[in-house]
Design a protein around this motif. Sequence first.
Motif, PDB file in Angstrom:
ATOM      1  N   ALA A  46      -1.552  -6.651  -6.215  1.00 37.05           N
ATOM      2  CA  ALA A  46      -1.328  -5.206  -6.145  1.00 37.05           C
ATOM      3  C   ALA A  46      -0.318  -4.907  -5.042  1.00 37.05           C
ATOM      4  N   ALA A  47       0.619  -4.006  -5.355  1.00 38.59           N
ATOM      5  CA  ALA A  47       1.644  -3.647  -4.374  1.00 38.59           C
ATOM      6  C   ALA A  47       0.999  -2.851  -3.244  1.00 38.59           C
ATOM      7  N   PRO A  48       1.410  -3.092  -2.008  1.00 36.20           N
ATOM      8  CA  PRO A  48       0.827  -2.329  -0.903  1.00 36.20           C
ATOM      9  C   PRO A  48       1.245  -0.872  -0.991  1.00 36.20           C
ATOM     10  N   ALA A  49       0.394   0.017  -0.520  1.00 33.12           N
ATOM     11  CA  ALA A  49       0.688   1.449  -0.540  1.00 33.12           C
ATOM     12  C   ALA A  49       1.871   1.727   0.395  1.00 33.12           C
ATOM     13  N   PRO A  50       2.794   2.609  -0.036  1.00 36.35           N
ATOM     14  CA  PRO A  50       3.945   2.896   0.836  1.00 36.35           C
ATOM     15  C   PRO A  50       3.492   3.634   2.090  1.00 36.35           C
ATOM     16  N   GLU A  51       4.171   3.344   3.178  1.00 38.36           N
ATOM     17  CA  GLU A  51       3.828   3.983   4.448  1.00 38.36           C
ATOM     18  C   GLU A  51       4.322   5.415   4.460  1.00 38.36           C
ATOM     19  N   ALA A  52       3.592   6.284   5.118  1.00 39.46           N
ATOM     20  CA  ALA A  52       4.018   7.676   5.240  1.00 39.46           C
ATOM     21  C   ALA A  52       5.212   7.751   6.187  1.00 39.46           C
TER      22      ALA A  52
END
Length: 191
Positions: free
Chosen positions: A70-76
Amino acid sequence: MRLVALVILAGAVAVTPLAAQPPSPAAKQSAGAAPKSAVPTPSAPAPASTSGEAKPSAPAAAPQTPATPAAPAPEAYTYRADGRRDPFQSLMSTGALAAAASHKGEGPAGLAVSDISVRGVMQSRGAHVAMIMGPDNKTYIVHQGDKLLDGTIKTITPQGLVVVQEVNDPLSLVKQREVRKLLRSLEDAKE
């Protein structure tokens, strides 16, 4: 995918479409090495069961692909000004009105030069003092050297005030200008 059978009969070529059924693995292997005189025949339907029960067909196996992590969640994203202006803030509100809204003080220090009108000039202890009115219809007494929101009172004359106004226009070469505010009665006489 559309299947087409190629029939060669005595030098004439005829193309006929086949049923839209996927070819069997044996047909795929023999399709490449089939003789020119061979004519493929449509496949026969599967025999029906005699017991009256319908046999469930085996579910089609989905093609297996390697599991992808799973791709990591993009940083804010956060904007760091580092001394630069905010690009999402309007450039139209950078003038005196923005300064007035953000640094408004009490009394004459909260009034912009464009907002005041001179109501009277008096002499007190050998110096002139002026009575000015703001947009809120309140009157204030000011002396020479008093600060306004965007300027400083340079001199008070019997005819009115001379104010040194700070220019907040980044394109202007002049950073200060003198503004003369006359008594209201003298302004009315000029017009």
